[in-house]
Each structure stands twice: as structure tokens, then as C-alpha cells.
Design a protein around this motif. Sequence first.
Motif, PDB file in Angstrom:
ATOM      1  N   ARG C  47      88.171  50.908  41.907  1.00 27.27           N
ATOM      2  CA  ARG C  47      87.978  50.650  43.341  1.00 27.27           C
ATOM      3  C   ARG C  47      88.965  51.442  44.197  1.00 27.27           C
ATOM      4  O   ARG C  47      89.149  51.133  45.364  1.00 27.27           O
ATOM      5  CB  ARG C  47      88.154  49.156  43.638  1.00 27.27           C
ATOM      6  CG  ARG C  47      86.910  48.332  43.509  1.00 27.27           C
ATOM      7  CD  ARG C  47      86.463  48.202  42.078  1.00 27.27           C
ATOM      8  NE  ARG C  47      85.230  47.453  41.927  1.00 27.27           N
ATOM      9  CZ  ARG C  47      85.165  46.161  41.677  1.00 27.27           C
ATOM     10  NH1 ARG C  47      86.248  45.461  41.543  1.00 27.27           N
ATOM     11  NH2 ARG C  47      84.012  45.563  41.544  1.00 27.27           N
ATOM     12  N   ASN C  48      89.566  52.487  43.601  1.00 25.74           N
ATOM     13  CA  ASN C  48      90.510  53.283  44.386  1.00 25.74           C
ATOM     14  C   ASN C  48      89.768  54.095  45.426  1.00 25.74           C
ATOM     15  O   ASN C  48      88.588  54.401  45.282  1.00 25.74           O
ATOM     16  CB  ASN C  48      91.339  54.185  43.481  1.00 25.74           C
ATOM     17  CG  ASN C  48      90.463  55.120  42.697  1.00 25.74           C
ATOM     18  OD1 ASN C  48      89.436  54.707  42.193  1.00 25.74           O
ATOM     19  ND2 ASN C  48      90.846  56.379  42.618  1.00 25.74           N
ATOM     20  N   MET C  49      90.490  54.436  46.512  1.00 20.43           N
ATOM     21  CA  MET C  49      89.809  54.983  47.683  1.00 20.43           C
ATOM     22  C   MET C  49      90.164  56.437  47.954  1.00 20.43           C
ATOM     23  O   MET C  49      89.926  56.925  49.051  1.00 20.43           O
ATOM     24  CB  MET C  49      90.171  54.146  48.916  1.00 20.43           C
ATOM     25  CG  MET C  49      89.865  52.684  48.804  1.00 20.43           C
ATOM     26  SD  MET C  49      88.099  52.362  48.895  1.00 20.43           S
ATOM     27  CE  MET C  49      87.775  52.928  50.542  1.00 20.43           C
ATOM     28  N   HIS C  50      90.778  57.119  46.985  1.00 20.78           N
ATOM     29  CA  HIS C  50      91.236  58.487  47.286  1.00 20.78           C
ATOM     30  C   HIS C  50      90.108  59.398  47.732  1.00 20.78           C
ATOM     31  O   HIS C  50      89.103  59.515  47.047  1.00 20.78           O
ATOM     32  CB  HIS C  50      91.911  59.095  46.049  1.00 20.78           C
ATOM     33  CG  HIS C  50      93.209  58.456  45.737  1.00 20.78           C
ATOM     34  ND1 HIS C  50      93.755  58.464  44.469  1.00 20.78           N
ATOM     35  CD2 HIS C  50      94.058  57.773  46.510  1.00 20.78           C
ATOM     36  CE1 HIS C  50      94.901  57.815  44.504  1.00 20.78           C
ATOM     37  NE2 HIS C  50      95.098  57.380  45.721  1.00 20.78           N
ATOM     38  N   ARG C 110      75.026  52.866  49.026  1.00 24.06           N
ATOM     39  CA  ARG C 110      75.790  53.622  48.024  1.00 24.06           C
ATOM     40  C   ARG C 110      74.940  54.678  47.305  1.00 24.06           C
ATOM     41  O   ARG C 110      75.325  55.201  46.276  1.00 24.06           O
ATOM     42  CB  ARG C 110      76.431  52.676  46.993  1.00 24.06           C
ATOM     43  CG  ARG C 110      77.250  51.597  47.634  1.00 24.06           C
ATOM     44  CD  ARG C 110      77.968  50.750  46.626  1.00 24.06           C
ATOM     45  NE  ARG C 110      77.101  49.939  45.833  1.00 24.06           N
ATOM     46  CZ  ARG C 110      76.507  48.836  46.247  1.00 24.06           C
ATOM     47  NH1 ARG C 110      76.686  48.404  47.469  1.00 24.06           N
ATOM     48  NH2 ARG C 110      75.721  48.164  45.450  1.00 24.06           N
ATOM     49  N   GLY C 113      76.682  57.969  47.203  1.00 25.51           N
ATOM     50  CA  GLY C 113      77.721  58.025  46.173  1.00 25.51           C
ATOM     51  C   GLY C 113      77.143  58.357  44.812  1.00 25.51           C
ATOM     52  O   GLY C 113      77.742  59.100  44.028  1.00 25.51           O
ATOM     53  N   ALA C 119      81.183  63.222  42.796  1.00 26.51           N
ATOM     54  CA  ALA C 119      81.716  61.851  42.806  1.00 26.51           C
ATOM     55  C   ALA C 119      82.935  61.725  43.697  1.00 26.51           C
ATOM     56  O   ALA C 119      83.960  61.186  43.313  1.00 26.51           O
ATOM     57  CB  ALA C 119      82.040  61.383  41.377  1.00 26.51           C
ATOM     58  N   ARG C 121      82.622  60.482  46.901  1.00 29.96           N
ATOM     59  CA  ARG C 121      82.393  59.489  47.952  1.00 29.96           C
ATOM     60  C   ARG C 121      82.958  58.159  47.472  1.00 29.96           C
ATOM     61  O   ARG C 121      82.750  57.771  46.330  1.00 29.96           O
ATOM     62  CB  ARG C 121      80.912  59.376  48.251  1.00 29.96           C
ATOM     63  CG  ARG C 121      80.398  60.646  48.884  1.00 29.96           C
ATOM     64  CD  ARG C 121      78.951  60.542  49.249  1.00 29.96           C
ATOM     65  NE  ARG C 121      78.698  61.338  50.425  1.00 29.96           N
ATOM     66  CZ  ARG C 121      78.627  60.830  51.655  1.00 29.96           C
ATOM     67  NH1 ARG C 121      78.753  59.537  51.837  1.00 29.96           N
ATOM     68  NH2 ARG C 121      78.430  61.623  52.675  1.00 29.96           N
ATOM     69  N   VAL C 122      83.663  57.476  48.346  1.00 28.68           N
ATOM     70  CA  VAL C 122      84.265  56.207  47.955  1.00 28.68           C
ATOM     71  C   VAL C 122      83.708  55.094  48.818  1.00 28.68           C
ATOM     72  O   VAL C 122      83.288  55.314  49.949  1.00 28.68           O
ATOM     73  CB  VAL C 122      85.799  56.239  48.038  1.00 28.68           C
ATOM     74  CG1 VAL C 122      86.363  57.178  46.997  1.00 28.68           C
ATOM     75  CG2 VAL C 122      86.268  56.605  49.413  1.00 28.68           C
ATOM     76  N   PHE C 123      83.711  53.912  48.255  1.00 29.68           N
ATOM     77  CA  PHE C 123      83.092  52.767  48.901  1.00 29.68           C
ATOM     78  C   PHE C 123      84.159  51.728  49.198  1.00 29.68           C
ATOM     79  O   PHE C 123      85.034  51.485  48.374  1.00 29.68           O
ATOM     80  CB  PHE C 123      82.022  52.193  47.971  1.00 29.68           C
ATOM     81  CG  PHE C 123      81.288  51.021  48.530  1.00 29.68           C
ATOM     82  CD1 PHE C 123      80.414  51.181  49.590  1.00 29.68           C
ATOM     83  CD2 PHE C 123      81.455  49.757  47.997  1.00 29.68           C
ATOM     84  CE1 PHE C 123      79.716  50.104  50.103  1.00 29.68           C
ATOM     85  CE2 PHE C 123      80.763  48.674  48.512  1.00 29.68           C
ATOM     86  CZ  PHE C 123      79.900  48.850  49.561  1.00 29.68           C
ATOM     87  N   VAL C 149      81.199  50.006  53.734  1.00 29.99           N
ATOM     88  CA  VAL C 149      80.718  51.330  54.117  1.00 29.99           C
ATOM     89  C   VAL C 149      81.287  52.386  53.178  1.00 29.99           C
ATOM     90  O   VAL C 149      82.328  52.202  52.547  1.00 29.99           O
ATOM     91  CB  VAL C 149      81.069  51.685  55.581  1.00 29.99           C
ATOM     92  CG1 VAL C 149      80.505  50.655  56.523  1.00 29.99           C
ATOM     93  CG2 VAL C 149      82.559  51.851  55.766  1.00 29.99           C
ATOM     94  N   MET C 150      80.563  53.513  53.124  1.00 31.91           N
ATOM     95  CA  MET C 150      81.024  54.643  52.333  1.00 31.91           C
ATOM     96  C   MET C 150      81.936  55.493  53.205  1.00 31.91           C
ATOM     97  O   MET C 150      81.796  55.542  54.424  1.00 31.91           O
ATOM     98  CB  MET C 150      79.841  55.523  51.901  1.00 31.91           C
ATOM     99  CG  MET C 150      78.883  54.904  50.940  1.00 31.91           C
ATOM    100  SD  MET C 150      79.548  54.447  49.350  1.00 31.91           S
ATOM    101  CE  MET C 150      79.898  56.013  48.594  1.00 31.91           C
TER     102      MET C 150
END
Lengths: 169, 456, 238
Positions: C47-50, C110, C113, C119, C121-123, C149-150
Motif C-alpha cells: 500500500r505504499n504510495m511512491h 483502479r 492501475g 505499474a 499508478r498508486v491508489f 482515488v488514484m
Amino acid sequence: MELLGVFTNIEQAATAVEQLVRAGCPEETITSVTSVPYPPGVLIRGQRRGWFHRLTVGGALLGAAGGFALAAGTAWIYPVQTGDKPIIALFPTGIIAYEGMMLCALLGTMAGMLLEMGLPDLRRRARDPEIADGLIGIAVTLADETRRRTVEQTLLAAGALRIRTDEAP
Amino acid sequence: MSTPAEPHRDGAAANAAMLSSTGPATWRWYLLALLLGTVVTGGLTAFSYQVMTGMVVTGINRPVMWGIYIVNFVFWVGLSHSGTMVSAILRLSQANWRRPILRGAEAMTVFSIMVGGLFPLIHLGRNWVFYYIIPYPSQYGLWPNFRSPLLWDMMAITTYIIGSSLFLYLGLLPDLAVARDRAAGWRRLALAMLALGWRGTAQQWQTFGRASTVMACLIIPVAVSVHSIVAWDFAVTLVPGWHSTIFPPYFVIGAITSGVAAVITLMIIIRKAFHLEAFLTPLHFDNLAKLLLIVTALWSYFYFAEVFTTWYGHQPIEWEVFSFSAGHYPLLLMIMLLGNSVVPLTCLLWRRVRRSIPALLIISLLVNVAMFIERFLIVVPSLSHKNVPFLWGSYRPSWVELTVMAAAFCGFALLYMLFAKFFPIMAITDVREEHEALRGETVRGRTRLSTLIDEE
Amino acid sequence: MSRQARLYQWGMVIDLDRCTGCGACVVACQAENNVALVDKQRFAEGRNMHWLRIERYWEGEFPHVRARFLPMLCQHCGDAPCEPVCPVYASYHNAEGLNGQVYNRCVGTRYCGNNCPYAVRVFNFLNPDWPEPLPDQLNPDVTVRSRGVMEKCTFCIQRIRRGKETAKNERRLVRDGEIQPACAQTCPPGAIVFGNLADPDSHVARLARSPRRFRLFEDLGTDPSVIYLKGGGHEHAG
């Protein structure tokens, strides 16, 4: 007014129809009332053609046009660029038009069928609850009272159990 | 069929038997309803928890952005192909053994597509603005993107929900009139309103017959398009393992497989629960089982074609997905192959198995378990091992997702129970039409033959 | 539209020969763009958002092992797979070649994503939460995204906007090197170069013509705006 003779037997009911026609009742005014479909001609001669499928075709055309307008039209009026693609998407527009076409064709068929059957029918009708169990009704529509006795006698002579009318009890 | 002297007594008995499900509810009915209702409430609670907390309560992660919700979506939409296939195709091919099966299959279509249609909404990150996907004029000056397969989904599922409901209602119309004439009180009033004043005149029956044919012709292409579009959700992407032209027909066949299997399961339950052994005979199950045999053979063919092509081409990225799938989920893969291919293809060859209700119950349940796994193995492994090896992952559903899924199954059962309680679960007039036709006999040589060729 | 003459066509060159894998760009990006923090457990759950990550690959067998670093961020594809699949146009293409993401429009399917081959795009699985006193350092120019949101690298669109506004006020075009995304600004060896690919004399355009150039997954036809320069090997060391 309407008279409904109730028969237990399909042969008797068919005889009744023949006698009624012979007695001078136009075949258009006679119909069978059954809980199970019989092939056309067993009791009443079938109609040549229905017209509900025109609504199917009409619905299909309308739905296809609507689907096209929805997909292509809105993209054209409110353009947003995505992924180097043309604004109007060819194949997706086809898919949406197809789904719109099928939806409206289904709705049109259903509406056309109900209209052709004359439903919903809220009028008081001559009815017999036992028809649901397999009794066969032969209904005759009369313009006035003059022929009522003849029709009643013909039905009873053919073996009707009882005769119902659409008059208030 | 016996030929008693008084046809209407026979008719009344048949009506009573086929309407037995609408009788007063027993304590067991209430208990089951309570049980199912509790699970549905649990699912709603879990879903509320997800809405309040965020998608973090699911097992979804990067890179597996779609999980068991989408698996359920594909599965339920697949199940919904039962009604149209069994009912419409058999109606058009005038197979008389369809008659007792029609209603149950059509109702199943409507309820499973309703349940299936909920899952794309459940899985949204912001469920509360789901209406952004609906095309309507708004002050944003922006319409949804019809290039997105999700819009095709929305259109197709809307069409299918409306179409299959109409199809169900169409078949129900004469039966509603029969039920109306036998009911009392508020039920009678409600049935009278729904029956729209149907009498069963010769003209009405004729129009009804023609309209049934037209509706059957229309609903089949809709059903095919619905599952093709669900397949395109995957096939039009760039994801290795998804991007495959075989997907639409493969999905449609898979849908029919699970649909036919589910019809068998449901018919066994209905037969047992409402004591309809006289109407649902081993002959009907034999025919349904033959149908299942054919579609599982087709499914096996499609599966082989897909895997064989990928194996032969051996493109590293695509093959990675397949080998990951086999290596990480060997048990699931085995159940899938057994349930969808090996077991039905071997067992259903035997007439004795096809006519054995317990055997069919096990096989049909196994087929659907396997179909569920098949959907899982399509959705998840492809996403787990996409193009970037640095970001390979895996997925395990959380308790929230599993609770919602359990609620979907129970909700489906509850809807079905309620339907059977209030509406005729058997196609009364269709069945009795056949009884009537069988009564017509003709003398030929030294014997009396039915004018109807045969039940088969 | 993409083939029209444009004033600006933003692009980036990443010289893998210069990249040391230090990760300064990752931190800079996180600080500049209010990228949410996640704890260790959430990170392990994926679930990291980098928005920008350094991919590290190992090559060879011990003891002859080499680490290869690949900074991975949104490639701002010309023909982006994420854009057409969005049902609500939350992901769209802007006239300067940027891959836009409208947070308020996103419903969280998503789908983008899934369809992104990189890969990147982060959610937002959770509402972002910064422990005190970190909220004081949030960038006021960048929206804090809510859950559901993405999001993804924007090429620091807030800096591009500011640069263009300054240039417009001074009645000129944006000068080469005037706009720097946080990652390029921070990169100690200067491996990341950002600029206008539509200007053939810009630094980024000159580097993009290097024989070492390559783009990721070029065979997918996504036409990325991020160009990598091959490096990190022995092949041109001696």
C-alpha cells in the motif's frame, strides 16, 4: 355485452364454436378463453399477422440511433483527449449502439405485445375461476340483447356447464 | 402421462402441485430466511465498514488492483447466462423438456445479474460518487468515457437486467393469471395487478407465442454480448495473460457452463423443497446433464487452445503469468481442471450418472466451484506478475471481502426464496400445455400414438 | 492533436550511467507532492504510495554481482494505456503531452492501475495522515488526495504551471532548465534532466538524441515521454 360458456371438453367447445358460426355469429366476435394455449384452429382460427414486431424494429432503430448519439455525440460535443486516440471511438460507439438497439428492441417488443393483446385491461369481463384449472371458455361478444337467447341456447346445447356474463351480479 | 377422464381435475391438481411453493410459510422457511438475512446483514455491515475505512480493509494492493470482487462480478454475470441459454435456446429449438425448467432458470438469470451488477460498485474506491459513470447531462460539462470497457459493461448489464426481467415477466404473465384465480386477499389483488387483466383469449395466446419467440431471439445476442464485454474488460488491456483474442468466446462458454451447472443444482433443490418429483423427472436431468457435457467439452477445448498457444509461443512475459499461476496456485488449478473438464467429461458420459440426482448435485456444484476458481485464476495471477518484475506481488482476500461475498450468495438465495414464495416457480402453463398436447392421440395401425412426437 | 506543432512537449531523460541509486529523488518527490506516508506493515502489504521508485535489479553471480538501478516513474505516455480505460475521464491527455489525473473526478475503479504496464499508478487505500509536525511541511501548491482515488507522478505540474505563468508575465517562453521537477532538482549526480522536447536545442532534447537512448517496453507502443540512457554496465567503461 359478453357471454362466456364454460366447457370441460375441448371437443364440445369446438362444436360450440361451429354451431355459433352456423347460427350466424361472425367468427371475429367469438373467442376462446383458456389457461393453456391451443394451436390456432383447434378452437378459433388464428389471425394472419400481428403488428407488434413493428415496435421491435422501431425500437431497434431508435435505440441504435440513441446509442450512437450517446457515445459519439457526447464525445464530439465534450471532447477530452485520451491516449493519442481520435475523439470519436469507432468500435466502442458500435458496442454502445448495439446495446442501445437491443435494449430498445426488447422494450419495444414488450410494449408492442401488450398493446396488441389489449393489456392492461381494466374492464369488467365475463370470467370463471375454474378456467385456470383447465376448463375451456368460449366467449361471444354481442352488440345488443337481441341474439342473447340464441347464443345461450347454442352454448348449452353444445354441452356448456354454465354461462357467465360481464354484467354486474 | 395418464389420461384421466376429466381434464380440468387434472389441471387443478397440476396447478396446485406447481403452486405449492406459494403456500403459507413454515417455521423452516422463516428460519432459513432469518439465517440468510443475517448473513446479508453481515455483508452490508462489512461493506459499510469498507466504505467508512477505505479499501485498505480489502486484500487489494499494488499491483493486484482487482480482487475477489471482480472475480465475483465475472462469476455472477456468468451464472446469469443460465436462464437465457436454457430457456431461450431450448424455446427456439422447441425442446419440450425445457418446460419445467424455464421459470427457475429465468428467475436465476435475473437475480444473479442483479447480484453481479453490484460488485463493480462495491469495488469502487469512492462508491459514493458511482453516478459519475452514468451518462447524464451535468454542470461539469463532461460525459463519461465511452471508450472505457466499464461503460460498455454498464450499458450491457443495464440492458441485460431489463431484458431478462422482461423475459421473466413475459413467461410469467399467463401463470400470474392462473395464480390470481387461485389466490385470495392481498395476494390476489397484487397478482391481479401484475397479470394486467390477462384472460387467455385465442388472440392473446397467439400474440404471446409470437412475442415469446421474438424475445428469445433478442435475449440470446444480448447474453452473448454481455459476457463478451465482460471478457473485453480484460482482453482490451495490455496486461499479459489478459490480452487475448480468445477471451470473449472463452468467457461466453464458461458462463454457459456455470449457468447450466447452476440450473441443475437449483432444479435439484427446487424439486426436493417443493416436492416436484412428478414434474422434474430424471429425464430432465439427463437432458440438462447432456447439455453440461457438451459445454464442458467446449470449455476444455477453449482452455486447451489458450494454454497451448501461449505455451508454444512461450513469450517470457505471458509464460511468466501461466507458470506463476501453476506454481503459486497448484491446488486451485487442479480443482479447476478436475471440475470443469475431467470429472464432467468422464462421469456424464454414463447414462446412470446423468440420471442420478445425488451424483448430479455433486458434479454441478463441483463445476461451479471450479468455474469460480477459473475466474480467480484469470483475474489475479495476471495482475500479480505484470510487466515489471520489481513490482510482482500476490493477493489474498480479506475477511471483509469474504463476508461481502458470502452475503452475495445468501442474498441471491434469499431473493430466490422470496420469489418462489410469491410467484409460480414452475412455468405452469408451459407444463400444462405439454400435458394437453400429450392428451391428443391418434390411431395408427393397431396402436394409439401421441400427436406430440416425444417428450425427448 | 499530438502531431500538431506544440510550444511545449515535456519530457525527461534519465541517464542510468549517472544514477547511483541513492534515492534522493524518491524523498524529494514525496516531500514536494504531499505523497502520503505509510507504515512498515502497510508497505509490506503493497500500500505504499511512491510516485517515483528506484527499482534495483541484481546481475551476475556472487562475487561478480552488480546492482542495476532503474528510477521508475509515470512515463507520461503519448499513447497512454491508462487513459482510455478510465470510465469518467479522470485520466486524460493534456496538450503538452502530460498524462493528467483529475482527483475529484476519479471514482476508484483502479482500471488505469491495472492497465499501466509500468505499474506506477498508486491508489489511496487510506486517508493520508501525517504525524505532527509533518503537516506543517505540506506543499500548499499540491492537493492532498483523499482515499479512494488514484494518483501518480505529474512531472510536478505545479512547477510547470508556475514556470509558465512567470514566463507569460515576462512575455517570453519558458527558458530551458527554468522548470525542474523535484526529482531532477535533487538528483546529486544530475542523472535526471527535465525539459521541453519540442525545442530541439534544449538540454533534454539533445540528450534524447543520444545513441544510448531507449524507452521502457517500447514494443507496447505506449510512446513514453521518459527516455532512459543505457548505462551501469562494463560495456562502455573501458
